[in-house]
Scaffold this active site. Structure first.
Site, PDB file in Angstrom:
ATOM      1  N   GLN A 149      39.439  32.810  41.031  1.00  0.00           N
ATOM      2  CA  GLN A 149      38.588  33.859  41.582  1.00  0.00           C
ATOM      3  C   GLN A 149      37.449  33.321  42.443  1.00  0.00           C
ATOM      4  O   GLN A 149      36.874  34.060  43.239  1.00  0.00           O
ATOM      5  CB  GLN A 149      38.005  34.701  40.450  1.00  0.00           C
TER       6      GLN A 149
ATOM      7  N   ARG B 249      29.948  29.065  32.575  1.00  0.00           N
ATOM      8  CA  ARG B 249      31.362  29.072  32.189  1.00  0.00           C
ATOM      9  C   ARG B 249      32.216  29.068  33.441  1.00  0.00           C
ATOM     10  O   ARG B 249      32.029  29.896  34.334  1.00  0.00           O
ATOM     11  CB  ARG B 249      31.659  30.308  31.330  1.00  0.00           C
TER      12      ARG B 249
ATOM     13  N   HIS C  63      42.603  29.956  32.896  1.00  0.00           N
ATOM     14  CA  HIS C  63      42.117  31.320  33.143  1.00  0.00           C
ATOM     15  C   HIS C  63      43.143  31.994  34.057  1.00  0.00           C
ATOM     16  O   HIS C  63      42.982  32.023  35.270  1.00  0.00           O
ATOM     17  CB  HIS C  63      40.725  31.286  33.769  1.00  0.00           C
TER      18      HIS C  63
ATOM     19  N   GLU D  43      41.781  35.092  27.723  1.00  0.00           N
ATOM     20  CA  GLU D  43      42.538  36.340  27.589  1.00  0.00           C
ATOM     21  C   GLU D  43      44.056  36.164  27.595  1.00  0.00           C
ATOM     22  O   GLU D  43      44.759  36.772  28.404  1.00  0.00           O
ATOM     23  CB  GLU D  43      42.127  37.327  28.686  1.00  0.00           C
TER      24      GLU D  43
ATOM     25  N   ASN E 191      35.562  38.471  25.181  1.00  0.00           N
ATOM     26  CA  ASN E 191      35.356  39.088  26.493  1.00  0.00           C
ATOM     27  C   ASN E 191      35.325  40.591  26.260  1.00  0.00           C
ATOM     28  O   ASN E 191      36.352  41.213  26.005  1.00  0.00           O
ATOM     29  CB  ASN E 191      36.512  38.765  27.458  1.00  0.00           C
TER      30      ASN E 191
ATOM     31  N   TYR F  33      33.948  44.431  27.480  1.00  0.00           N
ATOM     32  CA  TYR F  33      33.381  45.284  28.531  1.00  0.00           C
ATOM     33  C   TYR F  33      33.313  46.743  28.146  1.00  0.00           C
ATOM     34  O   TYR F  33      32.401  47.451  28.537  1.00  0.00           O
ATOM     35  CB  TYR F  33      34.258  45.215  29.800  1.00  0.00           C
TER      36      TYR F  33
ATOM     37  N   GLU G 129      32.413  36.869  28.048  1.00  0.00           N
ATOM     38  CA  GLU G 129      32.308  37.724  29.246  1.00  0.00           C
ATOM     39  C   GLU G 129      31.774  39.081  28.841  1.00  0.00           C
ATOM     40  O   GLU G 129      32.171  39.638  27.823  1.00  0.00           O
ATOM     41  CB  GLU G 129      33.678  37.969  29.916  1.00  0.00           C
TER      42      GLU G 129
ATOM     43  N   PHE H 187      31.541  42.200  40.672  1.00  0.00           N
ATOM     44  CA  PHE H 187      30.971  41.990  39.334  1.00  0.00           C
ATOM     45  C   PHE H 187      29.771  41.044  39.359  1.00  0.00           C
ATOM     46  O   PHE H 187      29.214  40.718  38.319  1.00  0.00           O
ATOM     47  CB  PHE H 187      32.028  41.407  38.388  1.00  0.00           C
TER      48      PHE H 187
HETATM   49  C1  PNW Z   1      38.508  39.993  32.677  1.00  0.00           C
HETATM   50  N1  PNW Z   1      40.155  45.605  29.773  1.00  0.00           N
HETATM   51  O1  PNW Z   1      39.656  40.833  32.684  1.00  0.00           O
HETATM   52  C2  PNW Z   1      38.876  38.635  33.288  1.00  0.00           C
HETATM   53  O2  PNW Z   1      38.753  37.584  32.335  1.00  0.00           O
HETATM   54  C3  PNW Z   1      38.080  38.268  34.506  1.00  0.00           C
HETATM   55  O3  PNW Z   1      38.730  37.239  35.221  1.00  0.00           O
HETATM   56  C4  PNW Z   1      37.849  39.512  35.339  1.00  0.00           C
HETATM   57  O4  PNW Z   1      37.300  39.232  36.603  1.00  0.00           O
HETATM   58  C5  PNW Z   1      36.926  40.403  34.535  1.00  0.00           C
HETATM   59  O5  PNW Z   1      37.418  40.641  33.237  1.00  0.00           O
HETATM   60  C6  PNW Z   1      36.619  41.740  35.190  1.00  0.00           C
HETATM   61  O6  PNW Z   1      37.770  42.526  35.296  1.00  0.00           O
HETATM   62  C7  PNW Z   1      39.710  42.032  31.963  1.00  0.00           C
HETATM   63  O7  PNW Z   1      41.282  46.050  29.508  1.00  0.00           O
HETATM   64  C8  PNW Z   1      40.964  42.459  31.543  1.00  0.00           C
HETATM   65  O8  PNW Z   1      39.121  46.229  29.390  1.00  0.00           O
HETATM   66  C9  PNW Z   1      41.124  43.627  30.814  1.00  0.00           C
HETATM   67  C10 PNW Z   1      40.011  44.404  30.515  1.00  0.00           C
HETATM   68  C11 PNW Z   1      38.752  43.986  30.930  1.00  0.00           C
HETATM   69  C12 PNW Z   1      38.602  42.818  31.665  1.00  0.00           C
END
Ligand code: PNW
Length: 486
Positions: A26, A83, A128, A174, A311, A313, A386, A451
């Site tokens: 990325q 990281r 990654h 992940e 990770n 969100y 994350e 982001f």
């Molecule tokens: C992560 N979800 O992916 C990745 O580790 C990063 O590389 C990416 O840029 C970042 O989040 C933002 O998208 C995700 O299902 C995969 O909630 C799945 C989810 C969230 C983040």
């Protein structure tokens, strides 16, 4: 070692790591520079139609060349950890079937030294998402147990070259997302799925995710065994894994929905953490999947990590589809654990929606997640590897609306506050890494979702701090001044 006072900032434990994150595909660009081999993401993003804006990571934000500048941006914020991931194909362009690329080795040497020179701990992922394409071509990548030999070889090179300075290793970022998106929905390379699950016909969505996952778990264990046997005593580092951790809130108080939420966690997250920590797959998975689930040998490693990387969100509701019937949606099949994943209940969203379709703002989710993991895994040390807020380009979006990212600041404040509440109640969380340092290549969304704490002009590559960078800087500064007084 909790510092007193009623200001929430003062309650983070001493030596807490605050950082920002990135990943090689990325960020780096330089996709053919200095002998790097092609990765599966290079091939995938070059295929027309795969990425929303037709872009790729060929140049990305050119972190490969601009890393010294970027380390200065980190220094400006005042973070004490960074990281990033090592590009496997940059170190071993052909996996174990070719030479070590010395220029690649040197690049990360320079990055690591620059970080340490500024007092920033490198927090390094070995993988990654992307792997050398050679391994796909030779034996089908994660589908083959042969990859264990490759991963262990790659890990040993990284430990040997960098382990004197790297104290935090993440084997996989992940793996749950890689298994599901690469082998069930087929939206990520190697884009394998059955027609009933996605837009491809090359694979077997009900079987292959579990094979790929199993091989990733074996690779993780091999790397941990190696690290513990040959490096850890001398290098005194820690090794863990970073799991994508979505919080699943039961849709109702019914036993069925509570079990559905539990199944959702098991089929997504405990799928990896249970085998690594307890040595076996979750019971819910075994009973539903039966022989679809591979088995571990008698000598499979238990307690195979030093920390859990989280990770996190967003959150969703999980509604039972085992006892009741559900209309079409993610999670309803046997393979996925029979739950319906939805952000709404009685017409009300679980949290504020954002311009990113999967991201709902539900700060309680991070506290619940950390508390859940604390209980299930006996308070194994945890890092938030994350957490972050994305903003999608709008037809009328100007740079100033990206720079005045009040919503990202609110998101970070509320999630850090909820995290702190879990820590106060005893959760052993040792760091928080914001995703991301810079705007970057956001996988299928290309450069249309941002982001970063720094804005990047994707034409000139100019970096500009957003409000969130300034806010995070002050947050960290306040925290460390409390430290100094105590
Ligand atoms: C992560 N979800 O992916 C990745 O580790 C990063 O590389 C990416 O840029 C970042 O989040 C933002 O998208 C995700 O299902 C995969 O909630 C799945 C989810 C969230 C983040």
């Amino acid at each position: 070692s909790i510092i007193g006072g009623n200001n929430s900032l003062s309650s983070f434990p001493r030596n807490f790591l605050f950082g920002t994150g990135s990943s090689s595909y990325q960020f780096e660009g330089a996709y053919l520079t200095d002998g790097k081999g092609l990765s599966n993401w290079d091939l995938f993003s070059h295929k027309p139609g795969n990425i929303a804006d037709g872009s790729n990571g060929d140049i990305a934000v050119d972190h490969y060349h601009l890393y010294l500048k970027d380390v200065e941006l980190m220094e400006y914020i005042g973070i004490n950890t960074y990281r990033f991931s090592i590009s496997w194909a940059r170190i071993l362009p052909k996996g174990r079937f070719g030479d070590v690329n010395i220029a690649g080795i040197r690049h990360y040497d320079k990055l690591i030294n620059a970080l340490i020179g500024k007092g920033i701990q490198p927090f390094v992922s070995l993988n990654h998402y992307d792997i050398p394409q050679e391994l796909e071509d030779r034996y089908g990548g994660w589908l083959s147990p042969q990859i264990k030999k490759d991963f262990a070889y790659y890990a040993s090179i990284c430990f040997k070259h960098y382990g004197d300075r790297v104290k935090y290793w993440v084997t996989f970022n992940e793996p749950n997302v890689v298994a599901i998106r690469g082998y069930r929905s087929g939206i990520y390379p190697p884009a394998r799925c059955s027609t009933s699950f996605g837009n491809c016909s090359s694979g077997d969505s009900e079987r292959e995710p579990f094979i790929a996952a199993h091989n990733m778990i074996l690779c993780h264990s091999a790397a941990v065994k190696l690290y513990r046997a040959k490096y850890q005593d001398k290098q005194k580092g820690n090794i863990g894994i970073a799991i994508n951790a979505v919080w699943y809130e039961p849709f109702s108080n019914s036993t069925e929905d509570k079990l559905a939420a539990q199944r959702a966690q098991s089929f997504y997250m405990n799928w990896f953490l249970d085998p690594i920590i307890f040595g076996k797959y979750p019971e819910e998975m075994k009973s539903i999947l039966g022989s679809l689930l591979p088995e571990f040998g008698y000598n499979h490693l238990k307690n195979g990590l030093d920390f859990i990387g989280i990770n996190h969100y967003t959150s969703f509701y999980a509604k039972d589809c085992l006892q009741s019937t559900c209309v079409q949606g993610p999670g309803i099949s046997k393979t996925e654990g029979y739950y319906l994943r939805t952000p709404v209940k009685n017409d009300i969203l679980i949290g504020e929606s954002t311009s990113v379709d999967w991201l709902y703002v539900y700060p309680q989710g991070i506290e619940k997640m950390v508390t859940y993991l604390k209980k299930r895994y006996n308070n194994t040390p945890m890092f938030i590897t994350e957490n972050g807020f994305g903003m999608m380009n709008q037809p009328d979006s100007s740079i100033s609306c990206f720079l005045n990212d009040n919503k990202r600041v609110d998101y970070m404040k509320s999630y850090l506050d909820a995290l702190m509440s879990a820590i106060r109640k005893g959760a052993d969380v040792r760091g928080y890494i914001a995703w991301s340092l810079l705007d970057n290549f956001e996988w299928l969304s290309g450069y249309t979702i941002r982001f970063g704490l720094y804005h990047v002009d994707f034409t000139t590559l100019k970096r500009t701090p957003k409000l969130s960078a300034e806010w995070y800087k002050r947050f960290i500064l306040n925290f460390t001044s409390f430290e100094a007084v105590t």
